[in-house]
Design an enzyme around this catalytic site. Structure first.
Site, PDB file in Angstrom:
ATOM      1  N   ASP A   1       2.450   3.407  -4.943  1.00  0.00           N
ATOM      2  CA  ASP A   1       2.685   2.185  -4.173  1.00  0.00           C
ATOM      3  C   ASP A   1       3.138   2.516  -2.754  1.00  0.00           C
ATOM      4  OD1 ASP A   1       3.291  -0.309  -3.218  1.00  0.00           O
ATOM      5  OD2 ASP A   1       4.885  -0.732  -4.657  1.00  0.00           O
TER       6      ASP A   1
ATOM      7  N   ASP B   1      -0.391  -1.641   1.911  1.00  0.00           N
ATOM      8  CA  ASP B   1       0.287  -1.766   0.618  1.00  0.00           C
ATOM      9  C   ASP B   1      -0.701  -1.598  -0.531  1.00  0.00           C
ATOM     10  OD1 ASP B   1       2.077  -2.258  -1.404  1.00  0.00           O
ATOM     11  OD2 ASP B   1       2.069  -4.434  -1.145  1.00  0.00           O
TER      12      ASP B   1
END
Length: 380
Positions: free
Chosen positions: A227, A32
């Site tokens: 992201d 992430d």
């Protein structure tokens, strides 16, 4: 440090299999770039299903509790998790990070933990005002323990159909992209007190179009976060509306409806069709996203929701993985990032992008040196 990533297509997550503790316990965690904490689910977490497995700290001889109840994190999709901060040995890509501080979730709405790879300022301890608990991130620890030379890594997700991708800490793989890497400055954030800081891995998106025809003005610019923890692209309403109109799509995103944007699946048969995202302006780069990366069969995600009447003329109904957002935070998720090989340089506040070389079976790893002040200029 090179680690293979598993593309968990059912959840949209890219997972790394790591080992934690003494003796090592295997756990799968999502990569992430939109957060910073490394955290795991505890084996005692009250969840019906743990996609990546849980960690039993009582079975590890090297586990220590740093701050009980101090780990709290929330995410853009409404998910949340909380528990303790612990330290333990962490193995990824064959390298051991000694005494890495991590969150251990006792309560969570997510089925797997994360390897957060963002700036330290996004640690849960800082966001929740516990500044006394600020600690070195996983990237910081890799550098301080001599495992890599600088705070940088590269991410290769490959295409949607591929079962694996890869991440390289402290280097890049020149066989995984086409042409030249184009450097983009990371955009700082203005804080409430008027100062600026680097808080997110975000760059300037300067154009959006279809089939190499931009429908944004030459002066257009929006700040977008790259992201990898988000599947979709969440973008300004007018930009998504432009793409929807270009593909004769049906907007059914209202809360009382399905929440999706529908298109005719025949767009998948057009091999030349692309949605194009430009970054960095005239001297930047345009990433062309083929339909196969941003269009998915509706039955895969629709569940028991009803198709809108306007799709009745479609031969087969598909979904567009671009979505509107009313937030001022725009996200470029995996639907777009699969088509861009990305190098994240937290040391020099740069991100480099190049078109992905899909289905690459060869490798040529270039390690970053300690003294580099920018991402190496490498041609595939």
């Amino acid at each position: 440090i090179s680690e293979s990533l598993f593309n968990n297509q059912s959840s949209g997550a890219y997972l790394a299999q790591v080992s934690v503790g003494t003796p090592p316990q295997q756990i799968s965690l999502q990569i992430d770039t939109g957060s910073t904490d490394v955290w795991m689910l505890s084996v005692s977490t009250d969840l019906c299903q743990m996609t990546g497995g849980g960690f039993d700290e009582t079975a590890s001889l090297s586990s220590n509790v740093v701050a009980q109840g101090a780990f709290v994190a929330s995410f853009g999709g409404g998910e949340s998790t909380n528990g303790d901060y612990i330290t333990d040995d962490f193995i990824i890509g064959g390298a051991t990070i000694k005494g890495l501080q991590m969150g251990l979730a006792n309560t969570s709405s997510m089925a797997y933990g994360l390897i957060g790879l963002g700036y330290d300022v996004n640690e849960g301890s800082i966001i929740n005002g516990k500044t006394s608990l600020v600690y070195p991130s996983i990237i910081d620890e890799m550098v301080s323990q001599g495992l890599i030379n600088t705070r940088a890594y590269s991410l290769y997700l490959d295409n949607l159909a591929a079962t694996t991708g890869s991440i390289i800490f402290g280097g890049l793989d020149s066989e995984k992209f086409h042409g030249n890497l184009v450097q983009l400055p990371i955009i700082s954030t203005t804080l409430a007190n008027g100062t600026t800081a680097f808080t997110q891995l975000q760059v300037a998106m300067t154009s959006v179009g279809v089939d190499s025809q931009s429908f944004t003005p030459a002066t257009y610019q929006a700040t977008v976060v790259l992201d990898s923890g988000t599947t979709l692209a969440l973008l300004p309403n007018d930009l998504v509306a432009g793409v929807v109109a270009a593909v004769n799509g049906v907007d059914d995103t209202q809360p009382e409806n399905s929440g999706f944007i529908f298109v005719d699946c025949n767009v998948l048969s057009n091999s030349s069709f692309t949605v194009d995202f430009g970054f960095g302006g005239a001297n930047g780069i345009v990433i062309h996203i083929p339909a196969s990366e941003i269009v998915a069969t509706a039955t895969t995600y629709l569940g028991d929701k009803t198709l809108p009447v306007a799709t009745s003329s479609f031969g087969e109904v598909c979904l567009l993985t671009l979505h509107f957002t009313n937030s001022t935070t725009y996200l470029i998720g995996d639907a777009i990032l699969r088509s861009a090989y990305a190098v994240y340089d937290l040391q020099n506040n740069l991100i480099s992008l190049a078109p992905t070389n899909f289905n690459s079976t060869t490798s040529n790893i270039v390690n970053f040196t300690t003294s580099e002040t920018s991402i190496p200029t490498v041609t595939s």
